[in-house]
Scaffold this motif. Structure first.
Motif, PDB file in Angstrom:
ATOM      1  N   VAL A 198     -16.506  19.633 -20.182  1.00  0.00           N
ATOM      2  CA  VAL A 198     -16.025  18.746 -19.461  1.00  0.00           C
ATOM      3  C   VAL A 198     -16.518  17.020 -20.439  1.00  0.00           C
ATOM      4  O   VAL A 198     -17.957  17.292 -20.151  1.00  0.00           O
ATOM      5  CB  VAL A 198     -16.411  18.883 -17.960  1.00  0.00           C
ATOM      6  N   ILE A 199     -15.586  16.625 -20.608  1.00  0.00           N
ATOM      7  CA  ILE A 199     -15.927  14.611 -20.903  1.00  0.00           C
ATOM      8  C   ILE A 199     -15.857  13.766 -19.918  1.00  0.00           C
ATOM      9  O   ILE A 199     -15.277  13.413 -18.665  1.00  0.00           O
ATOM     10  CB  ILE A 199     -14.853  14.791 -21.839  1.00  0.00           C
ATOM     11  N   LEU A 200     -17.176  13.226 -19.091  1.00  0.00           N
ATOM     12  CA  LEU A 200     -17.546  12.350 -17.940  1.00  0.00           C
ATOM     13  C   LEU A 200     -17.943  10.843 -18.382  1.00  0.00           C
ATOM     14  O   LEU A 200     -18.698  11.049 -19.685  1.00  0.00           O
ATOM     15  CB  LEU A 200     -18.965  12.559 -17.231  1.00  0.00           C
ATOM     16  N   ALA A 201     -16.036   9.962 -18.402  1.00  0.00           N
ATOM     17  CA  ALA A 201     -16.850   8.739 -19.178  1.00  0.00           C
ATOM     18  C   ALA A 201     -16.599   8.023 -17.237  1.00  0.00           C
ATOM     19  O   ALA A 201     -16.318   7.595 -16.548  1.00  0.00           O
ATOM     20  CB  ALA A 201     -14.906   8.055 -19.666  1.00  0.00           C
ATOM     21  N   SER A 249     -20.358  16.576 -21.237  1.00  0.00           N
ATOM     22  CA  SER A 249     -21.175  15.647 -21.918  1.00  0.00           C
ATOM     23  C   SER A 249     -20.312  14.189 -21.106  1.00  0.00           C
ATOM     24  O   SER A 249     -19.542  14.346 -20.882  1.00  0.00           O
ATOM     25  CB  SER A 249     -20.322  15.816 -23.256  1.00  0.00           C
ATOM     26  N   MET A 250     -21.610  13.254 -21.589  1.00  0.00           N
ATOM     27  CA  MET A 250     -20.817  11.788 -20.621  1.00  0.00           C
ATOM     28  C   MET A 250     -21.331  11.122 -22.109  1.00  0.00           C
ATOM     29  O   MET A 250     -21.581  10.755 -23.097  1.00  0.00           O
ATOM     30  CB  MET A 250     -22.523  11.389 -20.116  1.00  0.00           C
ATOM     31  N   LEU A 251     -20.225  10.271 -21.616  1.00  0.00           N
ATOM     32  CA  LEU A 251     -19.358   9.097 -22.379  1.00  0.00           C
ATOM     33  C   LEU A 251     -20.335   8.103 -21.251  1.00  0.00           C
ATOM     34  O   LEU A 251     -19.761   7.441 -20.112  1.00  0.00           O
ATOM     35  CB  LEU A 251     -18.437   8.241 -22.518  1.00  0.00           C
ATOM     36  N   ALA A 252     -21.398   7.092 -21.944  1.00  0.00           N
ATOM     37  CA  ALA A 252     -22.828   6.481 -20.559  1.00  0.00           C
ATOM     38  C   ALA A 252     -22.189   5.256 -20.622  1.00  0.00           C
ATOM     39  O   ALA A 252     -21.534   4.474 -21.890  1.00  0.00           O
ATOM     40  CB  ALA A 252     -23.576   6.499 -20.707  1.00  0.00           C
TER      41      ALA A 252
END
Length: 428
Positions: A198-201, A249-252
């Protein structure tokens, strides 16, 4: 005749049944690439269908032109100009006349132009003759939106390409309703429950909280992606992602005010495209603003989750969002609704069933107000299920994860009357 096996419902079926069938079909169709399509119609039915297609989000990149006339009109138009990537030609001509007209068109057609013929005769031998003469597809009128978009997808979307991941956009009906917190918990639940990447943006570049909620302080993130679109590829994305857990993973967001964050309408669409190609699920934490770029992003997402608290301002904003998004996304399922912070002591509230009646939906989840649990999780940089795995809120988060990923279905509600709240909505 298409690989996607789209079929019209029987004419006696209700209009709602047709719409539900087409929505189900569209879930399997990927967004179309940036191509040019010219349509030449001889019936109002095809003209209206193509007008509706032009408004569908899957054709957002398609340059579509709709012209009256059949095969001969197309040959005349392109006698002195280049042909588009695709020609869709409607005809009522008999088989021999059609073959002759297509021969004239071939003389002015660019070699890489594809041709789809919409005919009014269901004739297998004609279909085979057309394919032998270079026609990509023959479909029999009347045609639906699913027929048209499915045929174009079959021609221009590589069936061997990796499937696009599912994108879910969380947005609040009002500031402070907890949309970001629920988005972060949902992303964590999906990655933990299903062992799925999962990618959290975090798209709130000025005030985003994903870095705080995951107790992380990355030096790079989504700002570098949106301000350097020319560098955006899988390698660059991998450098910008911050690992939050084994599968998340995160796009902070930078969460700094050293500059303003004004964006073009399509600024975040390249980011959405690349994260969809790199993870089965992407969660978009969309800030509570209404601008060109948020509107475009919400139109492009596969699913939308609106979070609201049970008061009048939230009801008004939620209904406005539902009405607007239904118009912008007429062929998609309506947004999902989460009622949050329900049961706050001494606060007058609108009952959940009364809140949902004007929206004609059932809430995806009703989250009770629990300040100690949410506060403890936020202050420790943990998710709700990490702080209290057996709590009802953790169970609700798991249910949300199942529904937004398509592993479970939200309950459907019969159409409800609007009378109960028209008086409230009319107040100022």
């Amino acid at each position: 005749m298409t690989n996607l096996d789209y079929q019209l419902e029987q004419e006696t079926q209700s209009e709602h049944g047709d719409i539900d069938q087409q929505r189900g079909d569209f879930e399997r169709v990927r967004p179309l690439p940036r191509i040019s399509v010219h349509v030449f119609f001889e019936s109002e039915g095809l003209a209206k269908t193509m007008e509706r297609c032009s408004q569908d989000r899957r054709m957002a990149k398609v340059n579509l032109r709709i012209n009256s006339g059949g095969v001969s009109a197309a040959a005349n138009m392109f006698a002195g100009s280049p042909t588009p990537n695709l020609l869709i030609l409607e005809t009522r001509a008999d088989a021999q006349t059609l073959i002759d007209e297509l021969g004239e068109l071939a003389g002015v057609c660019d070699p890489d132009t594809r041709v789809v013929v919409v005919g009014h005769v269901n004739d297998v031998s004609l279909y085979r003759d057309l394919v032998r003469n270079g026609v990509s597809e023959y479909i029999v009128a009347p045609v639906s939106m699913a027929d048209v978009i499915g045929v174009i997808s079959t021609i221009f979307v590589d069936p061997d390409a990796a499937p696009l991941g599912r994108s879910v956009a969380f947005v609040g009906a009002k500031g402070g309703v907890g949309s970001s917190t629920l988005a972060h918990n949902c992303a964590w639940s999906i990655s933990n429950l299903f062992s799925s990447e999962v990618i959290l943006a975090d798209l709130d570049l000025a005030f985003g909280t994903a870095n705080l909620n995951f107790d992380n302080d990355p030096t790079q993130g989504i700002a570098e992606a949106v301000f350097s679109p020319d560098r955006l590829d899988e390698v660059f994305l991998d450098r910008l992602l911050t690992k939050c857990s084994e599968h998340l993973s995160m796009l902070a967001a930078p969460s700094m005010l050293d500059r303003t964050y004004d964006f073009d309408s399509e600024a975040f669409l390249p980011i959405l495209d690349i994260i969809q190609r790199n993870a089965p699920v992407s969660i978009l934490d969309v800030p509570h603003v209404w601008s060109d770029w948020t509107r475009k992003l919400l139109c492009a997402a596969d699913e939308i989750v609106i979070t609201a608290t049970p008061d009048l301002a939230n009801l008004r904003n939620t209904k406005n969002l539902f009405d607007t998004l239904r118009k912008l996304r007429p062929n998609d399922h309506p947004p999902m609704l989460i009622l949050n912070q329900v049961g706050l002591a001494k606060r007058p509230e609108i009952a959940p069933d009364v809140f949902c009646d004007p929206l004609e939906i059932e809430p995806l989840a009703i989250i009770p107000f629990d300040a100690p649990l949410f506060g403890e999780a936020a202050n420790s940089g943990r998710m709700i299920a990490e702080s209290s795995a057996r709590s009802p809120i953790a169970e609700s988060s798991a249910q949300i994860a199942h529904v937004v990923t398509g592993r479970a279905e939200a309950k459907k509600r019969k159409k409800a009357g609007l009378a109960s709240l028209m008086g409230l909505l009319g107040r100022k």
